[in-house]
Scaffold this motif. Sequence first.
Motif, mmCIF file in Angstrom:
data_model
loop_
_atom_site.group_PDB
_atom_site.id
_atom_site.type_symbol
_atom_site.label_atom_id
_atom_site.label_comp_id
_atom_site.label_asym_id
_atom_site.label_seq_id
_atom_site.Cartn_x
_atom_site.Cartn_y
_atom_site.Cartn_z
ATOM 1 N N GLU A 199 123.079 15.203 21.685
ATOM 2 C CA GLU A 199 122.554 15.791 20.452
ATOM 3 C C GLU A 199 121.036 15.850 20.494
ATOM 4 O O GLU A 199 120.423 16.831 20.059
ATOM 5 N N LEU A 200 120.421 14.812 21.053
ATOM 6 C CA LEU A 200 118.963 14.776 21.173
ATOM 7 C C LEU A 200 118.466 15.926 22.048
ATOM 8 O O LEU A 200 117.491 16.602 21.698
ATOM 9 N N ALA A 201 119.132 16.134 23.169
ATOM 10 C CA ALA A 201 118.725 17.215 24.074
ATOM 11 C C ALA A 201 118.834 18.575 23.388
ATOM 12 O O ALA A 201 117.951 19.430 23.524
ATOM 13 N N GLU A 202 119.915 18.767 22.630
ATOM 14 C CA GLU A 202 120.104 20.036 21.930
ATOM 15 C C GLU A 202 119.047 20.229 20.843
ATOM 16 O O GLU A 202 118.530 21.333 20.649
ATOM 17 N N LEU A 203 118.716 19.144 20.147
ATOM 18 C CA LEU A 203 117.710 19.233 19.089
ATOM 19 C C LEU A 203 116.321 19.518 19.652
ATOM 20 O O LEU A 203 115.519 20.231 19.030
ATOM 21 N N LYS A 204 116.028 18.964 20.826
ATOM 22 C CA LYS A 204 114.735 19.243 21.447
ATOM 23 C C LYS A 204 114.597 20.728 21.777
ATOM 24 O O LYS A 204 113.520 21.318 21.600
ATOM 25 N N ILE A 205 115.682 21.300 22.250
ATOM 26 C CA ILE A 205 115.671 22.751 22.519
ATOM 27 C C ILE A 205 115.493 23.515 21.219
ATOM 28 O O ILE A 205 114.718 24.472 21.127
ATOM 29 N N GLY A 206 116.207 23.060 20.181
ATOM 30 C CA GLY A 206 116.088 23.705 18.879
ATOM 31 C C GLY A 206 114.685 23.592 18.314
ATOM 32 O O GLY A 206 114.177 24.530 17.686
ATOM 33 N N ARG A 207 114.036 22.473 18.560
ATOM 34 C CA ARG A 207 112.661 22.306 18.072
ATOM 35 C C ARG A 207 111.707 23.250 18.802
ATOM 36 O O ARG A 207 110.787 23.809 18.188
ATOM 37 N N GLU A 208 111.914 23.398 20.094
ATOM 38 C CA GLU A 208 111.061 24.328 20.846
ATOM 39 C C GLU A 208 111.166 25.750 20.282
ATOM 40 O O GLU A 208 110.167 26.464 20.166
ATOM 41 N N ARG A 209 112.372 26.139 19.919
ATOM 42 C CA ARG A 209 112.567 27.472 19.330
ATOM 43 C C ARG A 209 111.881 27.574 17.975
ATOM 44 O O ARG A 209 111.262 28.585 17.655
ATOM 45 N N ALA A 210 112.019 26.501 17.173
ATOM 46 C CA ALA A 210 111.403 26.523 15.845
ATOM 47 C C ALA A 210 109.886 26.551 15.944
ATOM 48 O O ALA A 210 109.211 27.279 15.208
ATOM 49 N N VAL A 211 109.349 25.775 16.874
ATOM 50 C CA VAL A 211 107.899 25.709 17.064
ATOM 51 C C VAL A 211 107.347 27.068 17.505
ATOM 52 O O VAL A 211 106.238 27.464 17.122
ATOM 53 N N ALA A 212 108.118 27.775 18.304
ATOM 54 C CA ALA A 212 107.669 29.082 18.820
ATOM 55 C C ALA A 212 107.431 30.090 17.701
ATOM 56 O O ALA A 212 106.697 31.066 17.886
ATOM 57 N N GLU A 213 108.034 29.865 16.528
ATOM 58 C CA GLU A 213 107.900 30.793 15.410
ATOM 59 C C GLU A 213 106.721 30.448 14.510
ATOM 60 O O GLU A 213 106.475 31.140 13.516
ATOM 61 N N ILE A 214 105.987 29.387 14.825
ATOM 62 C CA ILE A 214 104.924 28.912 13.935
ATOM 63 C C ILE A 214 103.574 28.997 14.636
ATOM 64 O O ILE A 214 103.433 28.521 15.773
ATOM 65 N N PRO A 215 102.563 29.552 13.998
ATOM 66 C CA PRO A 215 101.227 29.618 14.601
ATOM 67 C C PRO A 215 100.704 28.221 14.938
ATOM 68 O O PRO A 215 101.009 27.248 14.234
ATOM 69 N N GLU A 216 99.907 28.134 15.983
ATOM 70 C CA GLU A 216 99.452 26.837 16.477
ATOM 71 C C GLU A 216 98.644 26.064 15.436
ATOM 72 O O GLU A 216 98.820 24.855 15.272
ATOM 73 N N ASN A 217 97.759 26.774 14.725
ATOM 74 C CA ASN A 217 96.941 26.078 13.733
ATOM 75 C C ASN A 217 97.786 25.519 12.592
ATOM 76 O O ASN A 217 97.547 24.423 12.079
ATOM 77 N N LEU A 218 98.820 26.278 12.202
ATOM 78 C CA LEU A 218 99.717 25.809 11.138
ATOM 79 C C LEU A 218 100.592 24.656 11.639
ATOM 80 O O LEU A 218 100.886 23.716 10.886
ATOM 81 N N LEU A 219 100.961 24.716 12.898
ATOM 82 C CA LEU A 219 101.751 23.634 13.477
ATOM 83 C C LEU A 219 100.949 22.334 13.504
ATOM 84 O O LEU A 219 101.480 21.252 13.198
ATOM 85 N N ASP A 220 99.671 22.441 13.858
ATOM 86 C CA ASP A 220 98.803 21.252 13.832
ATOM 87 C C ASP A 220 98.700 20.689 12.419
ATOM 88 O O ASP A 220 98.731 19.471 12.209
ATOM 89 N N HIS A 221 98.576 21.582 11.452
ATOM 90 C CA HIS A 221 98.499 21.172 10.046
ATOM 91 C C HIS A 221 99.789 20.454 9.635
ATOM 92 O O HIS A 221 99.760 19.403 8.977
ATOM 93 N N TYR A 222 100.908 21.035 10.016
ATOM 94 C CA TYR A 222 102.223 20.433 9.732
ATOM 95 C C TYR A 222 102.318 19.032 10.352
ATOM 96 O O TYR A 222 102.738 18.072 9.696
ATOM 97 N N ASP A 223 101.911 18.916 11.605
ATOM 98 C CA ASP A 223 102.010 17.629 12.309
ATOM 99 C C ASP A 223 101.157 16.553 11.639
ATOM 100 O O ASP A 223 101.556 15.377 11.581
ATOM 101 N N ARG A 224 99.985 16.939 11.145
ATOM 102 C CA ARG A 224 99.126 15.959 10.479
ATOM 103 C C ARG A 224 99.779 15.438 9.199
ATOM 104 O O ARG A 224 99.736 14.231 8.916
ATOM 105 N N ILE A 225 100.394 16.344 8.446
ATOM 106 C CA ILE A 225 101.063 15.913 7.210
ATOM 107 C C ILE A 225 102.280 15.049 7.541
ATOM 108 O O ILE A 225 102.564 14.055 6.854
#
Length: 252
Positions: free
Chosen positions: A156-182
């Motif tokens: 399940e962890l391996a599948e979720l990591k793949i799913g996260r990569e797909r989700a991250v690909a849809e988000i601009p880098e600056n917004l992703l950094d903002h998300y990670d900080r929160i």
Amino acid sequence: MQKVLQNLLALQSVDTRLRDVNARLAKFPKKIAEIDGRVAAAKAELGVSKEAKLATIKDRKKYELDVEQWKEKARKYRDQGSQVKTNEAYRALQHEVQTAEDEIAKAEDRLLEQMVASETYDGRIKASEISLKEVEQLARVERSKVEAERAVAEKELAELKIGRERAVAEIPENLLDHYDRIVKKHDGVALAEVRDEKCGSCGMRVRPHVIQEMGGVGASDELFHCETCTRILYYIEPSATAAASASSSRDS
């Protein structure tokens, strides 16, 4: 709802599941250690009984030797009795014989105690061996179950990591950094739903004009944050929620 918010919510959903899976995985080493600990304790108990049995065997051999040595001394003193010339010397030899016989009796008592103890430890060893087999059998079953659960979690962890990569690909880098900080600031939750005009995470009231700008056809492209906890706010209009519930009821 803005597409960017949908993407962030999708990412948060994946991250929430990732935390849950990682939390489950973190517990498996402890579970295995507990199982191994019970087996080790059973082995240790058996080992203690065996060591005690060996100690009684050594003591028994010592007391057997003591008995033989004192018997030899008693024989020697008796043999010397026919050679003495005076009553005083005879009485002295008789005293030595009596002392030797007393020591023989003591050594025989200690020898008997060790024989009884040895039988007791034999019983303990047999009981410990039976207990160890039972503990080992149960441990094999429990360990197999834990390992199966861990394998499922790792998949399940391996599948979720793949799913996260797909989700991250849809988000601009600056917004992703903002998300990670929160996320780091608020225990993994970066987005909060507005419910009853309040932040769904901290309960702070959200101003009406903010809610208005967040929802509806003319919704703003701006991201809004809770003024207290700083989480990114999102708003699901009641009509959309009701429509989704009605659609779900019709499908069922």
